[in-house]
Design an enzyme around this catalytic site. Structure first.
Site, mmCIF file in Angstrom:
data_model
loop_
_atom_site.group_PDB
_atom_site.id
_atom_site.type_symbol
_atom_site.label_atom_id
_atom_site.label_comp_id
_atom_site.label_asym_id
_atom_site.label_seq_id
_atom_site.Cartn_x
_atom_site.Cartn_y
_atom_site.Cartn_z
ATOM 1 N N ASP A 53 85.602 83.415 46.408
ATOM 2 C CA ASP A 53 85.795 84.485 45.437
ATOM 3 C C ASP A 53 84.753 84.360 44.333
ATOM 4 O O ASP A 53 84.652 83.319 43.674
ATOM 5 C CB ASP A 53 87.219 84.360 44.853
ATOM 6 C CG ASP A 53 87.662 85.626 44.133
ATOM 7 O OD1 ASP A 53 86.790 86.462 43.823
ATOM 8 O OD2 ASP A 53 88.873 85.775 43.880
ATOM 9 N N ASP A 93 84.209 91.350 46.149
ATOM 10 C CA ASP A 93 83.855 90.029 45.634
ATOM 11 C C ASP A 93 84.650 88.876 46.250
ATOM 12 O O ASP A 93 84.621 87.770 45.732
ATOM 13 C CB ASP A 93 84.004 90.008 44.102
ATOM 14 C CG ASP A 93 85.407 90.416 43.654
ATOM 15 O OD1 ASP A 93 86.253 90.701 44.531
ATOM 16 O OD2 ASP A 93 85.659 90.447 42.437
ATOM 17 N N GLU A 94 85.375 89.141 47.356
ATOM 18 C CA GLU A 94 86.073 88.001 47.985
ATOM 19 C C GLU A 94 86.013 88.052 49.502
ATOM 20 O O GLU A 94 85.970 89.120 50.102
ATOM 21 C CB GLU A 94 87.512 87.858 47.478
ATOM 22 C CG GLU A 94 88.435 88.979 47.839
ATOM 23 C CD GLU A 94 89.888 88.689 47.454
ATOM 24 O OE1 GLU A 94 90.346 87.538 47.591
ATOM 25 O OE2 GLU A 94 90.567 89.638 47.041
#
Length: 406
Positions: free
Chosen positions: A11, A105-106
């Site tokens: 993350d 974003d992960e």
């Protein structure tokens, strides 16, 4: 003997803020908020320095500014963040056999079996260092036997750190944590548990599963399993569903612009709703025209990740205007959204207000309950038959329909 799985969750820390800091090093270690700068704007991301003041993403910008007046507020640029997200994706893609991009974003990746070549922990550390070095962005990871425990471990590791949970120690790692650290426990469920006197995960671990089910309904069993570190959800490979599209063949070739426009808007509106319902964002829009002489042309445009009607519909209209140059009768038109990733609508609402957020939430709630056509734009009323019955993101392969006539 069944191999223990090794699932990593990666993350990017305060992703939008980290990108801004990479572009301007003067922002390092300062309180930074990214989001809508107007009075009714929403916080899209905030640096760790703002958090002791009570600032968090999703809150009204007005409130965030009052809580942390010294914060530097940046409007943000979704296109820039999309580009950096692609960069990190490419690095991960080049290093691991199978991964899932859960949002901009992960990521999750299955590292099972890689210890035959070198230790998995060592590989995970090196992967993180490679991402930091090549992208210039801080990233944290959690590593365990399954997705849920790894995600929680990442949360505990942050910021810019790593946490490995050895097989067999999942329950003791989870026990002291607050129950709202378990994915899928939102504010309502958290409140219910607090009212029962349940604060720590350990309490859930020691409860009979039936008791939790009687309080929380069918989610009770899932929450109990997660609290005990049990999770078998698979990695959904990045390549599974890259696009959704819809097209319409007219029973009589047409140049009726009002009708064509209504159909296009209805298509874009329907696909955008499907994206939000599946928690997806698109970064590529294309429009297709087939003329009466069967010549087919299409035009596409890259856009920042979004699932918003008010961004997607004008883009579809613009592409159609650029494409329709032959002034011939049209036999078919189609709209396609591709470059999909998981992600929630609000992360890219830099220009928009809480009102816009709650408008989409309300419209989607009505559609979820009463069907997709229960509420629609006036301009698309004439194209009522556009839309789909099922959820395109339920993991089933897309149904190929014969072109329905209108």
């Amino acid at each position: 003997m069944k191999t223990e799985k090794s699932i990593i969750h990666l993350d990017l820390d305060a992703f939008f803020v980290s990108v801004e800091r990479r572009l301007d090093s003067r922002l390092m270690e300062k309180p930074v908020i990214v989001g809508g700068v107007g009075d009714r704007g929403v916080v899209a991301a905030c640096s760790y320095e703002t958090r002791p003041f009570g600032v968090h993403s999703g809150m009204a910008m007005k409130v965030a500014r009052q809580l942390c007046p010294q914060a530097i507020v940046i409007k943000g640029n979704a296109g820039t963040y999309t580009k950096h997200s692609h960069e990190v994706t490419e690095i991960i893609k080049s290093k691991v056999p199978s991964f899932e991009k859960a949002s901009v974003d992960e990521f999750y990746a299955d590292l099972t079996g890689m210890d035959r070549f070198f230790g998995i922990n060592q590989f995970a550390k090196e992967l993180r260092q490679t991402i930091i070095k090549e992208s210039g962005l801080p990233i944290s990871f959690g590593l365990s036997q399954n997705k849920v425990v790894s995600k929680i471990a990442t949360g505990e590791a942050k910021p810019n750190a790593e946490k490995v949970i050895q097989a067999g120690t999942e329950r003791q790692f989870l026990a002291p944590l607050s129950v709202n650290k378990i994915p899928m426990i939102g504010n309502k469920t958290f409140q219910k548990l607090l009212n029962l006197g349940v604060r720590k995960v350990e309490t859930i671990q020691n409860m009979p599963v039936e008791m939790l089910e009687s309080v929380l309904g069918k989610n009770g069993r899932l929450i109990w399993k997660r609290a005990n570190g049990i999770d078998f959800s698979p990695i959904i490979p990045f390549h599974e569903r890259k696009s959704i599209s819809t097209e319409r063949t007219f029973n009589r070739d047409t140049i009726d612009m009002v009708r064509l426009h209504a159909t296009l808007v209805a298509m874009a509106e329907s696909l955008a709703y499907q994206l939000r319902r599946g928690n997806k964002l698109t970064s590529n829009v294309s429009v297709k025209i087939r003329y009466s002489d069967f010549q087919t042309q299409s035009k596409q445009a890259k856009i920042p990740y979004t699932s918003a009607d008010h961004i997607l519909i004008p883009k579809v209209e613009e592409l159609f205007r650029q494409l329709y140059t032959r002034r011939l009768l049209i036999r078919l038109i189609g709209v396609k959204f591709s470059g999909l990733v998981g992600g929630n609508y609000q992360i890219n609402l830099f220009d928009d207000s809480e009102e816009m957020l709650s408008l989409y939430n309300s419209l989607d709630k009505i559609k979820n309950r009463y069907g997709e056509h229960s509420v629609m734009r006036a301009v698309s009323m004439g194209a009522k038959t556009i839309g789909r019955m099922g959820n395109p993101f339920n993991g089933e392969p897309p149904v190929v329909l014969a072109h329905r006539k209108q």
